[in-house]
Design a protein around this motif. Structure first.
Motif, PDB file in Angstrom:
ATOM      1  N   GLN A 115      37.223  43.577 106.305  1.00 21.39           N
ATOM      2  CA  GLN A 115      36.430  42.354 106.216  1.00 21.39           C
ATOM      3  C   GLN A 115      35.051  42.544 106.844  1.00 21.39           C
ATOM      4  O   GLN A 115      34.074  41.946 106.404  1.00 21.39           O
ATOM      5  N   CYS A 116      35.000  43.383 107.899  1.00 27.47           N
ATOM      6  CA  CYS A 116      33.709  43.695 108.528  1.00 27.47           C
ATOM      7  C   CYS A 116      33.226  45.087 108.144  1.00 27.47           C
ATOM      8  O   CYS A 116      32.039  45.295 107.921  1.00 27.47           O
ATOM      9  N   HIS A 117      34.154  46.025 108.079  1.00 24.65           N
ATOM     10  CA  HIS A 117      33.807  47.424 107.841  1.00 24.65           C
ATOM     11  C   HIS A 117      34.004  47.760 106.361  1.00 24.65           C
ATOM     12  O   HIS A 117      34.791  48.647 106.007  1.00 24.65           O
ATOM     13  N   LEU A 118      33.278  47.068 105.519  1.00 25.31           N
ATOM     14  CA  LEU A 118      33.444  47.214 104.079  1.00 25.31           C
ATOM     15  C   LEU A 118      33.075  48.612 103.606  1.00 25.31           C
ATOM     16  O   LEU A 118      33.666  49.142 102.657  1.00 25.31           O
ATOM     17  N   ASP A 119      32.099  49.252 104.273  1.00 23.88           N
ATOM     18  CA  ASP A 119      31.688  50.594 103.866  1.00 23.88           C
ATOM     19  C   ASP A 119      32.815  51.602 104.038  1.00 23.88           C
ATOM     20  O   ASP A 119      32.915  52.587 103.311  1.00 23.88           O
ATOM     21  N   LYS A 120      33.701  51.353 105.013  1.00 21.34           N
ATOM     22  CA  LYS A 120      34.807  52.281 105.247  1.00 21.34           C
ATOM     23  C   LYS A 120      35.831  52.214 104.124  1.00 21.34           C
ATOM     24  O   LYS A 120      36.478  53.211 103.802  1.00 21.34           O
ATOM     25  N   ARG A 121      35.987  51.044 103.510  1.00 21.78           N
ATOM     26  CA  ARG A 121      36.871  50.959 102.346  1.00 21.78           C
ATOM     27  C   ARG A 121      36.379  51.906 101.250  1.00 21.78           C
ATOM     28  O   ARG A 121      37.170  52.603 100.606  1.00 21.78           O
ATOM     29  N   GLY A 122      35.049  51.927 101.051  1.00 21.64           N
ATOM     30  CA  GLY A 122      34.482  52.828 100.054  1.00 21.64           C
ATOM     31  C   GLY A 122      34.711  54.283 100.399  1.00 21.64           C
ATOM     32  O   GLY A 122      35.041  55.096  99.524  1.00 21.64           O
ATOM     33  N   PRO A 127      37.461  61.088  97.098  1.00 17.44           N
ATOM     34  CA  PRO A 127      38.531  62.041  96.754  1.00 17.44           C
ATOM     35  C   PRO A 127      39.252  62.654  97.945  1.00 17.44           C
ATOM     36  O   PRO A 127      40.436  62.973  97.857  1.00 17.44           O
ATOM     37  N   HIS A 128      38.554  62.838  99.060  1.00 17.70           N
ATOM     38  CA  HIS A 128      39.174  63.477 100.219  1.00 17.70           C
ATOM     39  C   HIS A 128      39.019  62.560 101.426  1.00 17.70           C
ATOM     40  O   HIS A 128      37.919  62.353 101.932  1.00 17.70           O
ATOM     41  N   SER A 129      40.138  61.990 101.876  1.00 18.63           N
ATOM     42  CA  SER A 129      40.097  61.040 102.983  1.00 18.63           C
ATOM     43  C   SER A 129      41.468  60.991 103.648  1.00 18.63           C
ATOM     44  O   SER A 129      42.464  61.479 103.107  1.00 18.63           O
ATOM     45  N   PRO A 194      35.845  61.571 109.147  1.00 16.65           N
ATOM     46  CA  PRO A 194      37.264  61.228 109.105  1.00 16.65           C
ATOM     47  C   PRO A 194      37.611  60.106 108.144  1.00 16.65           C
ATOM     48  O   PRO A 194      38.779  59.928 107.798  1.00 16.65           O
ATOM     49  N   HIS A 195      36.626  59.344 107.695  1.00 10.93           N
ATOM     50  CA  HIS A 195      36.918  58.253 106.770  1.00 10.93           C
ATOM     51  C   HIS A 195      36.947  58.721 105.325  1.00 10.93           C
ATOM     52  O   HIS A 195      37.582  58.073 104.491  1.00 10.93           O
ATOM     53  N   GLY A 196      36.291  59.830 105.027  1.00 14.63           N
ATOM     54  CA  GLY A 196      36.366  60.367 103.680  1.00 14.63           C
ATOM     55  C   GLY A 196      35.036  60.849 103.148  1.00 14.63           C
ATOM     56  O   GLY A 196      33.978  60.316 103.508  1.00 14.63           O
ATOM     57  N   THR A 197      35.082  61.871 102.300  1.00 14.07           N
ATOM     58  CA  THR A 197      33.894  62.402 101.638  1.00 14.07           C
ATOM     59  C   THR A 197      34.293  62.905 100.246  1.00 14.07           C
ATOM     60  O   THR A 197      35.468  62.901  99.879  1.00 14.07           O
ATOM     61  N   VAL A 198      33.309  63.372  99.503  1.00  9.39           N
ATOM     62  CA  VAL A 198      33.584  63.983  98.201  1.00  9.39           C
ATOM     63  C   VAL A 198      33.942  65.453  98.348  1.00  9.39           C
ATOM     64  O   VAL A 198      34.302  66.109  97.358  1.00  9.39           O
ATOM     65  N   ASN A 199      33.857  65.998  99.552  1.00 10.35           N
ATOM     66  CA  ASN A 199      34.104  67.417  99.784  1.00 10.35           C
ATOM     67  C   ASN A 199      35.515  67.653 100.313  1.00 10.35           C
ATOM     68  O   ASN A 199      36.071  66.819 101.026  1.00 10.35           O
ATOM     69  N   LEU A 203      34.745  67.442 104.660  1.00  9.89           N
ATOM     70  CA  LEU A 203      33.540  68.048 105.225  1.00  9.89           C
ATOM     71  C   LEU A 203      32.316  67.226 104.850  1.00  9.89           C
ATOM     72  O   LEU A 203      32.242  66.630 103.774  1.00  9.89           O
ATOM     73  N   VAL A 204      31.330  67.227 105.733  1.00  5.31           N
ATOM     74  CA  VAL A 204      30.129  66.416 105.495  1.00  5.31           C
ATOM     75  C   VAL A 204      29.140  67.109 104.572  1.00  5.31           C
ATOM     76  O   VAL A 204      28.176  66.492 104.115  1.00  5.31           O
ATOM     77  N   ALA A 205      29.360  68.401 104.298  1.00  6.74           N
ATOM     78  CA  ALA A 205      28.523  69.139 103.356  1.00  6.74           C
ATOM     79  C   ALA A 205      29.398  70.128 102.601  1.00  6.74           C
ATOM     80  O   ALA A 205      30.454  70.543 103.099  1.00  6.74           O
ATOM     81  N   ARG A 206      28.976  70.533 101.435  1.00  3.92           N
ATOM     82  CA  ARG A 206      29.789  71.366 100.570  1.00  3.92           C
ATOM     83  C   ARG A 206      29.590  72.854 100.855  1.00  3.92           C
ATOM     84  O   ARG A 206      28.469  73.316 101.078  1.00  3.92           O
TER      85      ARG A 206
END
Length: 264
Positions: A115-122, A127-129, A194-199, A203-206
């Protein structure tokens, strides 16, 4: 003359409008508490945090130290409702003498946090979370909203406690190692989100781009990719074979007991 008489009035209106807008902006950036809409429970009313303290004093005694204590619910009867901002109105819970089903438990569902941390839902939808949306991990496994700066341990600004939070589950990465990777001293989140990335591995970079953020030498010849600090070598041909940790070079990026090149 009539047109000229309008100019002072128009200027005055513009000045008043700008002043009002300025006061509005100041009020937004200087408010000390975030106004939230708490989750709703059918038929329940707000009772205030003092009622919660009757049974949950082990939690409420430390809640004033929590960053979440700055939240305040809006609406009539919502004063002093720190607990109910996340757990919903508690009258039915109090009337029943406690028990599941009469209060919201954010540990059972991340929707309250979202409800507050909407960006974390995204981020959890990437793909990796961590499997929070699947219900196998909860926000409270890593975060403590009831005391301090949310991250479990000594606080969100303490890198040691950040690593301790992660290594409670990821024990193999904890060490100690004979040869320690300095990135571990900077915190797990220097390489992982830790919340998720596309890698892969969150990881924060590919690929090698992750390592080269720190290990790329600034002075290189044309066609060379120098990496390795004081003993820098050309890695251009090596990086074509895969990631830094998957081509038989640095398989133990968290630390090694074999050599200082982080080999196993």
């Amino acid at each position: 003359m009539h047109a000229q008489s309008r100019k002072p009035v128009r200027s005055w209106l513009i000045f008043v409008s700008l002043a009002a807008w300025g006061l509005f902006l100041v009020s937004c950036v200087t408010v000390e508490r975030a106004v939230v809409t708490p989750p709703q429970i059918a038929g329940a009313k707000f009772v205030g945090s003092k009622q919660c303290a009757q049974c949950h004093s082990d939690i409420t005694d430390h809640f004033t130290t929590a960053s979440h204590a700055k939240l305040v619910a809006s609406g009539a009867g919502a004063q002093d409702t720190g607990c109910e901002n996340c757990h919903g109105p508690g009258s039915l819970h109090v009337k029943a003498g406690g028990g599941a089903g009469t209060i919201v438990n954010p540990k059972k569902s991340p929707e309250t946090c979202f409800q507050c941390h909407l960006d974390k839902r995204g981020q959890f939808s990437l793909p990796h979370s961590h499997p929070v949306l699947a219900g196998r991990v909860s926000c409270s496994d890593c975060h403590d909203p009831h005391a301090g700066s949310v991250i479990r341990g000594k606080g969100a600004t303490d890198l040691a406690s950040e690593n301790e939070t992660c290594t409670r589950c990821h024990t193999a990465q904890k060490g100690p190692f004979v040869f320690e990777h300095n990135a571990m001293r900077e915190g797990c989140t220097s390489c992982h989100n830790p919340h998720g990335t596309v890698n892969a591995r969150m990881l924060v970079a590919r690929d090698a781009n992750l390592c080269l953020r720190c290990h790329l030498e600034t002075q290189t010849a044309a066609g060379q990719i120098m990496a390795g600090g004081g003993t820098a070598e050309d890695h251009a041909s090596r990086l074509m074979n895969g990631t830094c940790w998957s081509v038989g070079c640095h398989e133990a990026p968290h630390g090694s007991n074999v050599n200082n090149h982080f080999r196993r």
